[in-house]
Structure formats: C-alpha cells, structure tokens
Design an enzyme around this catalytic site. Structure first.
Site, mmCIF file in Angstrom:
data_model
loop_
_atom_site.group_PDB
_atom_site.id
_atom_site.type_symbol
_atom_site.label_atom_id
_atom_site.label_comp_id
_atom_site.label_asym_id
_atom_site.label_seq_id
_atom_site.Cartn_x
_atom_site.Cartn_y
_atom_site.Cartn_z
ATOM 1 C CB CYS A 57 -10.628 19.419 -12.982
ATOM 2 S SG CYS A 57 -10.740 19.483 -14.756
ATOM 3 C CB CYS A 61 -13.378 22.250 -13.209
ATOM 4 S SG CYS A 61 -13.099 22.499 -14.985
ATOM 5 C CB CYS A 88 -8.289 21.365 -16.363
ATOM 6 S SG CYS A 88 -9.707 22.195 -17.081
ATOM 7 C CB CYS A 91 -10.648 24.628 -13.348
ATOM 8 S SG CYS A 91 -9.821 23.025 -13.345
#
Ligand code: ZN
Length: 369
Positions: A57, A61, A88, A91
């Site tokens: 991430c 995020c 992810c 994000c």
C-alpha cells in the site's frame, strides 16, 4: 553480506552499524516511516507491505492499520512486487503520484464549468476520495475544491480556452506558488529560473514602513517575487535593484497591499494558514529542490519553529540538512515564505538574511520566541 561487513569492524561500531542498518533498510527510516503510516501521510514517498495479507500500500491508504510487526517497507512498487507482495486495489500503489495528480487536475480543468465531487475524482484516479484529497493537497497546496473555486474565480478557464499551456495559464491565474511550481517540476514543466539579474522581466515594486522595519516587495506579472526587510526606504528599494539589476523596474503603489498581507501573516493568528491566500500569488523560481524547501517552509504554522534538521526530516531528506539550510538562505520572499521560522537546535536564533534582530521581532510577533 552484512555479517562479513560487521566482522571487519570492532564490536562497538558493529553494534552501532547494525542498528543503523535496521533502521535504514532501503534508505527508509523505519520508525519515521511507521509514524507516517499511522498518520496516513499521503506525501510519504515509500510503500509498505503487510506480511499477513501479502498486499502492499501507499502510506496514505485508507485501509485498516496493520500491526507494526507485520509491516515491511519498500522504496518502490517493483521492490514490493519482487518481494512477493501484490498491489492494493484501494490505494493503487502502481500508479505514480504525479500521474494521479495530472489525471485529477486535468479532469477538474476540463470540467471547470461545474462542481466536481471528491467521489468523482476518486473514481477518475482509481483511489479513495480520501486519498485523492490528501495527495492533491500535499502536492498543490490547496484542496481539489479550493482549486476548483480558484479556477472559477480566475482567468485560468478562459486562458485554457484560448489555448495557452496549462503552466502559463496557471501562472497567469496567480497560481505560482511553491507547491504548484514543485508539482509542475515533477511533471517536467519547471518554470524558468530568473534569468541572470531578472533580464527580460518587468518587475513592479513598492516599499512601505511596517512594525518590522521597511519592507520592499517586488512582483512580476505572475506574482510576488521579492520581499525584503530593510532599515530605510532607500535601502528597501535598493534591495530590489540589487536582486534584479537587469529587470525593467517600475514603482507600483498598488503593491503596498502585498506588504500589508505579509504583515498580517505574522501578526494575525490564522492568516495565511491555509497554504495559499489566492490574493497573494507567488512567483518563486528555483531548482526543484529549492522549491520543495520553500514549500516546506510555508507549511510551518505561524507560532511554530523548526530546526534545519527537523525541516529536512519532515521533507523526507534527513541527510540533506545542509542543502536545506542553503535553500532557506536563498529565499527571496521573506515573511511570506517564512524562513524566519527556522531556528538553531535548541531554539537559538541563527543567521537571517535580513538580520537576526528582525528575525527575533518576527518570532516575537508570532508568539514563538
Ligand atoms: Zn492500500
């Protein structure tokens, strides 16, 4: 490899070295990086993976905060992927922040006629509205909503229709702030530095007496490019000629308003707190690094001070304290780019381009000395 290195050192320094190596894996200060994750700092430039989920991430995020012990830090998406983590979906760490910003900004500009919601921008960017808001504000100095308002209020929309480049239009609309210019630099649109002595520039100037002595301001068509403090009117005006000897200079009494706005930024709590007052555009020019430092200075709230070390750390360049100090020393716009808010370690007043005594008075007025 680390073992070999350590074996070559005496035991004392190997312990120190080991501790340093742990905290700077991939050049990242793990403790500071963790704090940035906790704060969801959208400006942080590293990525993190969570060993229990296998996902990596951005620090900004909005996903659930992982346990510290399950977090690994990475300098790039490629490094995270190489370590077996996948991106992810929330994000989208595979997208470059500058790409995201360019996308979001051009969407706003194309739709300047109407209000564009954060949800819509999130959709455009493929990120949560929250993440878009943080990223935009960090890079541009204003929120997407403020940017839209400014677009509507300014000539930018018209300029874009006339076919001017976005950068030119931005400046024409008074968006020449450090953060905008920095963002421009990231997109390969670095504004020209001031040519030697301001050659080819038309610069208006005014000098006005204030509680902090005489202030001289200079402005190009794009915005404020000079603010100096001096003991007398002559000295104040001479400072403009000394900085821009090759520019076409003319007195402009209307610029006295800018002196007043600068004084308000020091004397009134809350004034100029929110990044860029739209009535005070800045024409800052320098290297991408200088612009970053000046932007960081503008982020120091009134009433607070930082040491050069702290400022460098906040900028994510903890090893560049000296370069940060040099960039502070080359600030052309005193007070508005508040280099007076940088003090020595322990709070001692260090040098100031416009005199240490004036620095003390500015800090006193801000309640931080
Ligand atoms: Zn994420």
């Amino acid at each position: 490899m680390g073992g070999v290195l350590c074996a070559k050192m005496d035991s004392m320094s190997s312990k120190v070295r080991l501790a340093q190596r742990e905290s700077t894996a991939a050049g990242i200060d793990a403790e500071r990086a963790w704090q940035q994750i906790v704060r969801r700092d959208a400006a942080a430039e590293f990525l993190y993976g969570v060993t229990t989920t296998g996902v990596f991430c951005r620090p900004g995020c909005g996903s659930r905060l992982p346990l510290r012990r399950n977090v690994r830090f990475f300098g790039s998406a490629a490094a995270a992927q190489a370590a077996g983590f996948r991106a992810c979906k929330r994000c989208n760490p595979l997208l470059e922040p500058t790409d995201v910003l360019a996308k979001v900004r051009s969407h706003i500009e194309r739709n300047a006629e109407r209000k564009v919601s954060l949800d819509e921008l999130g959709h455009v960017a493929g990120l949560s509205p929250f993440t878009v808001q943080r990223m935009f504000k960090q890079a541009m100095g204003v929120s997407p909503l403020q940017y839209q308002r400014a677009l509507r209020a300014s000539g930018l929309r018209k300029a874009l229709k006339r076919g001017a480049s976005v950068t030119d239009a931005m400046y024409a609309a008074g968006f020449g702030s450090a953060s905008r210019a920095h963002e421009g630099a990231a997109l390969g649109m670095t504004p020209a530095r001031f040519a030697a002595g301001g050659r080819g520039e038309q610069i208006g100037y005014a000098a006005e007496r204030t509680a902090f002595g005489w202030m001289a301001v200079g402005a190009t068509a794009r915005g404020l490019c000079w603010l100096a403090l001096a003991a007398t009117k002559d000295e104040a005006e001479a400072s403009v000629r000394a900085e821009f000897p090759a520019a076409e200079l003319r007195r402009d009494a209307a610029l006295k308003e800018w002196v007043e706005a600068a004084v308000r930024a020091v004397t009134e709590a809350g004034a100029a707190k929110d990044a860029l007052p739209l009535d005070l555009p800045l024409d800052l020019r320098g290297t991408a690094f200088q612009l970053r430092v000046w932007q960081a200075l503008r982020a120091i709230p009134r009433g607070e001070t930082r040491s050069y070390t702290e400022l460098a750390r906040e900028m994510g360049v903890p090893r560049s304290t000296r370069a940060v100090a040099r960039a502070c020393a080359t600030n052309r716009v005193a007070v508005v780019v508040p280099c007076h808010r940088v003090v020595g370690a322990g709070g001692a007043l260090t040098g100031y381009r416009w005199g240490v005594e004036r620095k003390r008075r500015l800090l006193e007025a801000e309640g931080s000395f």
